[in-house]
Design an enzyme around this catalytic site. Sequence first.
Site, short mmCIF file in Angstrom:
data_model
loop_
_atom_site.label_atom_id
_atom_site.label_comp_id
_atom_site.label_asym_id
_atom_site.label_seq_id
_atom_site.Cartn_x
_atom_site.Cartn_y
_atom_site.Cartn_z
N SER A 1 58.34 6.02 39.51
CA SER A 1 58.19 5.33 38.22
C SER A 1 59.41 5.55 37.34
O SER A 1 60.05 6.61 37.40
CB SER A 1 56.94 5.85 37.51
OG SER A 1 56.89 5.41 36.16
N TYR B 1 51.78 12.14 33.93
CA TYR B 1 51.99 11.08 34.91
C TYR B 1 53.43 11.11 35.43
O TYR B 1 53.67 11.10 36.64
CB TYR B 1 51.69 9.72 34.29
CG TYR B 1 52.10 8.55 35.16
CD1 TYR B 1 51.42 8.27 36.34
CD2 TYR B 1 53.17 7.74 34.80
CE1 TYR B 1 51.80 7.21 37.15
CE2 TYR B 1 53.56 6.68 35.61
CZ TYR B 1 52.87 6.41 36.77
OH TYR B 1 53.25 5.36 37.57
#
Length: 352
Positions: A152, A177
Amino acid sequence: MSIDKQNSKQKILITGAAGFIGFHLSKVLIENGHSVVGLDNINDYYDVGLKYSRLEELGIDRDLASEFNKHSKSEKSNLFSFVRMNLEDRENLPKLFEGENFDMVCNLAAQAGVRYSLENPESYVDSNLVGFLNILECCRNYNIKHLVYASSSSVYGLNKEIPFSTKHSVDNPISLYAATKKSNELMAHTYSHLYKFPTTGLRFFTVYGPWGRPDMAMFLFTEAIVNNSPIKVFNYGKMERDFTYIDDIVEGIVRILEKNTEPRITEEEQLYKIYNIGNNNSVKLLDFIKEIEQNLGVEAKKNMMPIQPGDVERTWANVDDLMRDYNYRPNTSIKDGVKVFINWYKEYYNVG
């Protein structure tokens, strides 16, 4: 979207197949003649109805898909099947690998969302760390030629250098995350080094398009405007994102999967790769909103708010490496991409 129609056809496991990117990727790989097994646990992070609808588009019966560890064959293509399973399932995941004899794996399954990680950290450890470890173990034990996995853009955290490059430090994540995605990259590096199988990590940049995730800006803004509700504009609108259309994302993944069909690579420097995959452009959030307004014919009511914990002000992907190695060329403009999404949204939700 096939890169080379003469490529030998592969058997590919796609985890997160009921998700946004996994669904679109499955469709293209099937069209290109590959055999695909989709895996997803269909969790309730967002509307499971949308996930089942994606599977139905792939020919999977909704009732059959709801049963754990049951293989469902597509009614539309003999090249696709689906199994509902948790990546954390250390008993059944190896059985799946043993029984299916996959050539390659594309791991897109993960607990997504930056803000959600502030409230539910345990789910990120279970799916993104324990689940990814299980995938790595299965890849090394069952002779997988190549593992491609989702990272990501959030790993760049507080990085101030623009555009973001894979050569920049990613030692300052600002959400759990992001920390789990950085961990995935480190884990993949370790397995590539120790067990000599290729891994490729892809740092996705703000993916949008039809069948997209309801927790993403594109979807949230559209839904609010359609319902005459105010939209939340964080950091008082002073945000920029490298919005990347889904077809451009899938094009990049397919190029990587279809190029790496040769036997295992032995050169150490080629075993482990990380790429940014984005639109190679940064768009102001307010300009993005304006495109949505123009397509809906409605001006949004804007609730200007401070920046949220875990958010960054700007993202912009340097994709030079992906262009060099795979001739990757994102070519969908915001204008065109937003138009396609709005048309899909109106049809799917029966908006007049």
